[in-house]
Design an enzyme around this catalytic site. Structure first.
Site, PDB file in Angstrom:
ATOM      1  N   GLN A   1       0.823  -1.217   0.000  1.00 11.44           N
ATOM      2  CA  GLN A   1       0.000   0.000   0.000  1.00 11.44           C
ATOM      3  C   GLN A   1       0.856   1.266   0.000  1.00 11.44           C
ATOM      4  O   GLN A   1       0.465   2.300   0.552  1.00 11.44           O
ATOM      5  CB  GLN A   1      -0.971  -0.011   1.183  1.00 11.44           C
ATOM      6  CG  GLN A   1      -2.170  -0.909   0.975  1.00 11.44           C
ATOM      7  CD  GLN A   1      -3.011  -0.493  -0.247  1.00 11.44           C
ATOM      8  OE1 GLN A   1      -3.132   0.680  -0.577  1.00 11.44           O
ATOM      9  NE2 GLN A   1      -3.591  -1.473  -0.930  1.00 11.44           N
ATOM     10  N   SER A   2       2.019   1.204  -0.616  1.00 17.50           N
ATOM     11  CA  SER A   2       2.922   2.356  -0.632  1.00 17.50           C
ATOM     12  C   SER A   2       2.320   3.551  -1.375  1.00 17.50           C
ATOM     13  O   SER A   2       1.928   3.442  -2.540  1.00 17.50           O
ATOM     14  CB  SER A   2       4.234   1.948  -1.323  1.00 17.50           C
ATOM     15  OG  SER A   2       4.997   3.092  -1.640  1.00 17.50           O
ATOM     16  N   ASN A   3       2.272   4.683  -0.686  1.00 19.42           N
ATOM     17  CA  ASN A   3       1.862   5.932  -1.338  1.00 19.42           C
ATOM     18  C   ASN A   3       2.945   6.435  -2.275  1.00 19.42           C
ATOM     19  O   ASN A   3       2.665   7.029  -3.314  1.00 19.42           O
ATOM     20  CB  ASN A   3       1.575   7.006  -0.288  1.00 19.42           C
ATOM     21  CG  ASN A   3       0.525   6.555   0.697  1.00 19.42           C
ATOM     22  OD1 ASN A   3      -0.592   6.268   0.305  1.00 19.42           O
ATOM     23  ND2 ASN A   3       0.889   6.468   1.974  1.00 19.42           N
TER      24      ASN A   3
ATOM     25  N   ALA B   1       4.990   4.594  -4.015  1.00 23.75           N
ATOM     26  CA  ALA B   1       4.933   3.832  -5.262  1.00 23.75           C
ATOM     27  C   ALA B   1       3.825   4.380  -6.161  1.00 23.75           C
ATOM     28  O   ALA B   1       4.023   4.592  -7.363  1.00 23.75           O
ATOM     29  CB  ALA B   1       4.698   2.352  -4.954  1.00 23.75           C
TER      30      ALA B   1
END
Ligand SMILES: *Cc1c(COP(=O)(O)O)cnc(C)c1O
Length: 348
Positions: free
Chosen positions: A87-89, A91
């Site tokens: 859930q990387s912002n 990325a």
């Protein structure tokens, strides 16, 4: 205190790829102040809306990527390659920046599940056309994930072998160029505060990979800010991560041609809101999400800003902040992950 290099002097030479659309809003949170007992008990709280910074649902990575993507383009890159949690912002924002810059994008994302649900940020990564490579977590307690490193190396080699020019961005874009985005953010905030005649004593923000913290601490020094930066850790790893912030601030100061020196004593990072670990909600972070949504219709994210806000609320309730003060909370974004948090928030 060193202010030998005026803001903008050396920096004007460093290119930026435009991702922001003007200053992000700065506004008051009257509801939460009332909920915490009003002016007698609670300081005035303002929020700096970097959740509205940049494209594709925004966040703090937009400011960092302005400098990083410009560097990639200057070096003739054809692809951005980066890493993060599923859930990387960061990325998601890298995928968005790649679209706007006309670059390809490979995201190496760590997930317990081999086929994670395409929701929240992962849904947006796919929609933005990124190639997503899922890797399992590394051994428990290890600082680095060997699966992630191997997948990044594989992607870099694969792209280079077919004549492309991949550009690697470290986790969170926490690299010296990225730090400059938050030096600029401090200048922007200082202009807004001056225009509004507002003199806060503190700035609270979430501290993850520490590039944001490095930029804020360096920016506060370079711009002579009257407030103290208060990072709130969202994951364990100090004192090593404080060392990282110090090193990033030093490298960013060098890019600016400044002799400002940031030491570990300048890097304040509250440790009490981490809970069991990164991206694991706590009673305090859940309560912060509910309080801010209910009081001011401000949406926090479950991984970063909920814990940072919990740190601020804890300090207010514990009497660490004089009610006569003004405090600024930096909203660093991350709201797409809220759409994965129904169970964590007992909303199923
Ligand atoms: C990445 C991120 C942070 C932390 O920034 P770092 O520079 O990694 O410390 C805070 N909030 C959100 C929403 C983020 O995505």
């Amino acid at each position: 205190m060193s202010r030998s290099v005026p803001a903008g002097a050396a920096r004007a030479e460093l290119p930026r790829f435009p991702l922001l659309h003007g200053p992000t809003p700065l506004h008051e949170l009257p509801g939460v102040r009332a909920a915490l007992g009003g002016p007698e008990r609670c300081p005035r709280i303002l929020v700096k809306r970097d959740d509205l910074a940049g494209p594709a649902l925004g966040g703090n990575k937009a400011r960092k990527l302005e400098y990083v993507v410009a560097d990639a383009l200057a070096r003739g890159a054809t692809h951005l390659v980066t890493v993060g949690a599923v859930q990387s912002n960061h990325a998601r924002m890298t995928a968005a920046a790649a679209r706007l810059a006309g670059l390809g994008c490979v995201l190496v994302l760590t997930s317990e599940s081999g086929s994670p649900t395409p929701e929240g940020n992962l849904l947006l990564d796919r929609l933005l056309g990124a190639e997503v490579v899922i890797v399992p977590p590394g051994p428990p307690g290890a600082a680095d994930n060997p699966h992630e490193a191997a997948a990044v190396a594989e992607a870099m080699e694969r792209l280079a072998a077919r004549g492309d020019r991949p550009y690697h961005i470290p986790v969170g874009a926490s690299m010296p160029l990225g730090v400059l985005g938050y030096v600029d953010a401090v200048a922007e905030l200082e202009r807004q505060l001056a225009a509004g005649g507002i003199a806060p004593a503190r700035l609270y923000f979430a501290a993850g990979s520490r590039g944001t913290q490095a930029g804020i601490v360096l920016g506060a020094r370079l711009h002579g800010a009257g407030w103290t930066p208060h990072g709130v850790a969202v994951s364990p790893g100090d004192p090593e991560k404080t060392g990282r912030a110090v090193a990033l601030a030093a490298a960013a100061a060098e890019l600016l041609g400044s002799d400002a020196r940031i030491g570990p004593e300048d890097v304040v990072t509250h440790q009490e809101m981490i809970g069991p670990g990164y991206a694991i909600p706590t009673p305090e972070s859940r309560a912060a999400i509910r309080l801010l949504a209910g009081a001011d219709a401000l949406l926090l994210d479950p991984v970063y800003t909920a814990k940072a806000m919990a740190g601020l609320l804890g300090d207010i309730r514990g009497g660490a902040i004089d009610p006569g003060e003004t405090v600024v909370f930096l909203h660093t974004g991350g709201v797409p992950a809220l759409f994965t948090a129904a169970a964590a928030l007992d909303l199923t």
